[in-house]
Write a protein that holds these residues in place. Structure first.
Motif, PDB file in Angstrom:
ATOM      1  N   THR A  96     -22.925 -25.306 -23.880  1.00 52.45           N
ATOM      2  CA  THR A  96     -23.647 -26.460 -23.340  1.00 52.45           C
ATOM      3  C   THR A  96     -24.799 -26.031 -22.434  1.00 52.45           C
ATOM      4  O   THR A  96     -25.816 -26.718 -22.371  1.00 52.45           O
ATOM      5  CB  THR A  96     -22.705 -27.410 -22.578  1.00 52.45           C
ATOM      6  N   ASP A  97     -24.674 -24.903 -21.742  1.00 54.63           N
ATOM      7  CA  ASP A  97     -25.767 -24.414 -20.894  1.00 54.63           C
ATOM      8  C   ASP A  97     -26.970 -23.977 -21.715  1.00 54.63           C
ATOM      9  O   ASP A  97     -28.101 -23.970 -21.224  1.00 54.63           O
ATOM     10  CB  ASP A  97     -25.293 -23.250 -20.012  1.00 54.63           C
ATOM     11  N   SER A  98     -26.727 -23.603 -22.956  1.00 55.09           N
ATOM     12  CA  SER A  98     -27.841 -23.156 -23.799  1.00 55.09           C
ATOM     13  C   SER A  98     -28.613 -24.326 -24.410  1.00 55.09           C
ATOM     14  O   SER A  98     -29.646 -24.127 -25.020  1.00 55.09           O
ATOM     15  CB  SER A  98     -27.328 -22.239 -24.907  1.00 55.09           C
ATOM     16  N   VAL A  99     -28.139 -25.553 -24.195  1.00 57.34           N
ATOM     17  CA  VAL A  99     -28.810 -26.744 -24.727  1.00 57.34           C
ATOM     18  C   VAL A  99     -30.026 -27.063 -23.857  1.00 57.34           C
ATOM     19  O   VAL A  99     -29.941 -27.021 -22.631  1.00 57.34           O
ATOM     20  CB  VAL A  99     -27.813 -27.934 -24.749  1.00 57.34           C
ATOM     21  N   PRO A 100     -31.170 -27.392 -24.475  1.00 64.01           N
ATOM     22  CA  PRO A 100     -32.370 -27.746 -23.699  1.00 64.01           C
ATOM     23  C   PRO A 100     -32.119 -28.933 -22.768  1.00 64.01           C
ATOM     24  O   PRO A 100     -31.300 -29.810 -23.076  1.00 64.01           O
ATOM     25  CB  PRO A 100     -33.395 -28.119 -24.768  1.00 64.01           C
ATOM     26  N   PRO A 101     -32.843 -28.987 -21.634  1.00 62.03           N
ATOM     27  CA  PRO A 101     -32.623 -30.061 -20.651  1.00 62.03           C
ATOM     28  C   PRO A 101     -32.786 -31.469 -21.231  1.00 62.03           C
ATOM     29  O   PRO A 101     -32.088 -32.389 -20.799  1.00 62.03           O
ATOM     30  CB  PRO A 101     -33.677 -29.799 -19.581  1.00 62.03           C
ATOM     31  N   GLU A 102     -33.681 -31.620 -22.197  1.00 58.74           N
ATOM     32  CA  GLU A 102     -33.897 -32.951 -22.779  1.00 58.74           C
ATOM     33  C   GLU A 102     -32.645 -33.470 -23.479  1.00 58.74           C
ATOM     34  O   GLU A 102     -32.455 -34.659 -23.678  1.00 58.74           O
ATOM     35  CB  GLU A 102     -35.036 -32.933 -23.810  1.00 58.74           C
ATOM     36  N   VAL A 103     -31.805 -32.578 -23.884  1.00 59.13           N
ATOM     37  CA  VAL A 103     -30.638 -32.950 -24.668  1.00 59.13           C
ATOM     38  C   VAL A 103     -29.365 -32.944 -23.801  1.00 59.13           C
ATOM     39  O   VAL A 103     -28.273 -33.170 -24.290  1.00 59.13           O
ATOM     40  CB  VAL A 103     -30.504 -31.985 -25.867  1.00 59.13           C
ATOM     41  N   ASN A 152     -28.043 -35.020 -21.749  1.00 65.84           N
ATOM     42  CA  ASN A 152     -27.220 -36.236 -21.767  1.00 65.84           C
ATOM     43  C   ASN A 152     -26.256 -36.210 -22.941  1.00 65.84           C
ATOM     44  O   ASN A 152     -25.088 -36.573 -22.803  1.00 65.84           O
ATOM     45  CB  ASN A 152     -28.097 -37.486 -21.834  1.00 65.84           C
ATOM     46  N   ILE A 153     -26.732 -35.763 -24.062  1.00 61.72           N
ATOM     47  CA  ILE A 153     -25.874 -35.664 -25.240  1.00 61.72           C
ATOM     48  C   ILE A 153     -24.880 -34.526 -25.043  1.00 61.72           C
ATOM     49  O   ILE A 153     -23.726 -34.614 -25.455  1.00 61.72           O
ATOM     50  CB  ILE A 153     -26.718 -35.439 -26.511  1.00 61.72           C
ATOM     51  N   ALA A 154     -25.323 -33.472 -24.374  1.00 62.60           N
ATOM     52  CA  ALA A 154     -24.489 -32.286 -24.180  1.00 62.60           C
ATOM     53  C   ALA A 154     -23.267 -32.562 -23.308  1.00 62.60           C
ATOM     54  O   ALA A 154     -22.246 -31.896 -23.452  1.00 62.60           O
ATOM     55  CB  ALA A 154     -25.314 -31.156 -23.573  1.00 62.60           C
ATOM     56  N   GLU A 155     -23.370 -33.527 -22.410  1.00 62.99           N
ATOM     57  CA  GLU A 155     -22.229 -33.829 -21.537  1.00 62.99           C
ATOM     58  C   GLU A 155     -21.005 -34.214 -22.356  1.00 62.99           C
ATOM     59  O   GLU A 155     -19.902 -33.748 -22.094  1.00 62.99           O
ATOM     60  CB  GLU A 155     -22.602 -34.939 -20.555  1.00 62.99           C
ATOM     61  N   GLY A 156     -21.200 -35.033 -23.354  1.00 61.04           N
ATOM     62  CA  GLY A 156     -20.096 -35.406 -24.219  1.00 61.04           C
ATOM     63  C   GLY A 156     -19.740 -34.298 -25.190  1.00 61.04           C
ATOM     64  O   GLY A 156     -18.597 -34.186 -25.644  1.00 61.04           O
ATOM     65  N   ALA A 157     -20.729 -33.463 -25.492  1.00 60.37           N
ATOM     66  CA  ALA A 157     -20.514 -32.386 -26.459  1.00 60.37           C
ATOM     67  C   ALA A 157     -19.583 -31.310 -25.917  1.00 60.37           C
ATOM     68  O   ALA A 157     -18.837 -30.701 -26.680  1.00 60.37           O
ATOM     69  CB  ALA A 157     -21.847 -31.773 -26.866  1.00 60.37           C
ATOM     70  N   GLU A 158     -19.601 -31.079 -24.609  1.00 55.39           N
ATOM     71  CA  GLU A 158     -18.749 -30.025 -24.040  1.00 55.39           C
ATOM     72  C   GLU A 158     -17.274 -30.312 -24.324  1.00 55.39           C
ATOM     73  O   GLU A 158     -16.533 -29.429 -24.749  1.00 55.39           O
ATOM     74  CB  GLU A 158     -18.982 -29.899 -22.536  1.00 55.39           C
ATOM     75  N   ALA A 159     -16.878 -31.556 -24.121  1.00 61.79           N
ATOM     76  CA  ALA A 159     -15.485 -31.916 -24.400  1.00 61.79           C
ATOM     77  C   ALA A 159     -15.188 -31.763 -25.885  1.00 61.79           C
ATOM     78  O   ALA A 159     -14.117 -31.277 -26.271  1.00 61.79           O
ATOM     79  CB  ALA A 159     -15.217 -33.348 -23.950  1.00 61.79           C
ATOM     80  N   LYS A 160     -16.135 -32.151 -26.719  1.00 62.53           N
ATOM     81  CA  LYS A 160     -15.933 -32.042 -28.162  1.00 62.53           C
ATOM     82  C   LYS A 160     -15.858 -30.572 -28.583  1.00 62.53           C
ATOM     83  O   LYS A 160     -15.038 -30.196 -29.416  1.00 62.53           O
ATOM     84  CB  LYS A 160     -17.074 -32.757 -28.903  1.00 62.53           C
ATOM     85  N   VAL A 161     -16.700 -29.739 -27.997  1.00 52.43           N
ATOM     86  CA  VAL A 161     -16.682 -28.303 -28.312  1.00 52.43           C
ATOM     87  C   VAL A 161     -15.335 -27.697 -27.936  1.00 52.43           C
ATOM     88  O   VAL A 161     -14.740 -26.942 -28.699  1.00 52.43           O
ATOM     89  CB  VAL A 161     -17.845 -27.567 -27.596  1.00 52.43           C
ATOM     90  N   LYS A 162     -14.822 -28.053 -26.761  1.00 56.41           N
ATOM     91  CA  LYS A 162     -13.506 -27.562 -26.346  1.00 56.41           C
ATOM     92  C   LYS A 162     -12.439 -27.984 -27.348  1.00 56.41           C
ATOM     93  O   LYS A 162     -11.587 -27.189 -27.732  1.00 56.41           O
ATOM     94  CB  LYS A 162     -13.133 -28.112 -24.965  1.00 56.41           C
ATOM     95  N   GLN A 163     -12.511 -29.253 -27.752  1.00 58.20           N
ATOM     96  CA  GLN A 163     -11.525 -29.780 -28.685  1.00 58.20           C
ATOM     97  C   GLN A 163     -11.587 -29.042 -30.019  1.00 58.20           C
ATOM     98  O   GLN A 163     -10.561 -28.652 -30.575  1.00 58.20           O
ATOM     99  CB  GLN A 163     -11.769 -31.277 -28.899  1.00 58.20           C
ATOM    100  N   VAL A 164     -12.797 -28.819 -30.528  1.00 59.25           N
ATOM    101  CA  VAL A 164     -12.953 -28.130 -31.815  1.00 59.25           C
ATOM    102  C   VAL A 164     -12.499 -26.681 -31.706  1.00 59.25           C
ATOM    103  O   VAL A 164     -11.786 -26.181 -32.583  1.00 59.25           O
ATOM    104  CB  VAL A 164     -14.418 -28.219 -32.300  1.00 59.25           C
ATOM    105  N   LEU A 165     -12.881 -26.006 -30.630  1.00 57.04           N
ATOM    106  CA  LEU A 165     -12.454 -24.614 -30.434  1.00 57.04           C
ATOM    107  C   LEU A 165     -10.934 -24.518 -30.366  1.00 57.04           C
ATOM    108  O   LEU A 165     -10.324 -23.659 -31.004  1.00 57.04           O
ATOM    109  CB  LEU A 165     -13.063 -24.040 -29.151  1.00 57.04           C
ATOM    110  N   GLN A 166     -10.333 -25.407 -29.595  1.00 58.80           N
ATOM    111  CA  GLN A 166      -8.871 -25.387 -29.459  1.00 58.80           C
ATOM    112  C   GLN A 166      -8.212 -25.633 -30.808  1.00 58.80           C
ATOM    113  O   GLN A 166      -7.258 -24.950 -31.176  1.00 58.80           O
ATOM    114  CB  GLN A 166      -8.435 -26.449 -28.447  1.00 58.80           C
TER     115      GLN A 166
END
Length: 83
Positions: free
Chosen positions: A15-22, A24-38
């Motif tokens: 999520t830190d590698s996501v550009p600043p413009e994105v 807002n979308i990344a905030e929800g993506a972090e939880a999704k990334v954790k879920q997919v990784l797990q």
């Protein structure tokens, strides 16, 4: 299973590698990334560190018992052959 802290670090790096413009979308993506990784990691044949340590202790005790039995057999065989 991998350590939950390690999964959080990986998800945060993504999520830190996501550009600043994105962001807002990344905030929800972090939880999704954790879920997919797990989910993906749970499909792999890993054991937890705790399970590994327990099995290692069992193996050490078994090895000690085996060595004691081998010594006992040697003693019995030498006593038998001495008679």
């Amino acid at each position: 299973m991998l350590n939950a802290k390690k999964l959080e670090e990986i998800a945060k790096q993504i999520t830190d590698s996501v550009p600043p413009e994105v962001k807002n979308i990344a905030e929800g993506a972090e939880a999704k990334v954790k879920q997919v990784l797990q989910s993906q990691l749970s499909r792999l044949d890993f054991v937890s560190r705790e399970e590994f340590d327990i099995q290692n202790q069992i193996l050490m005790r078994t090895r000690e018992k085996l060595e004691a039995l081998e010594k006992r057999i040697e003693a019995l065989e030498s006593a038998s052959s001495a008679q």
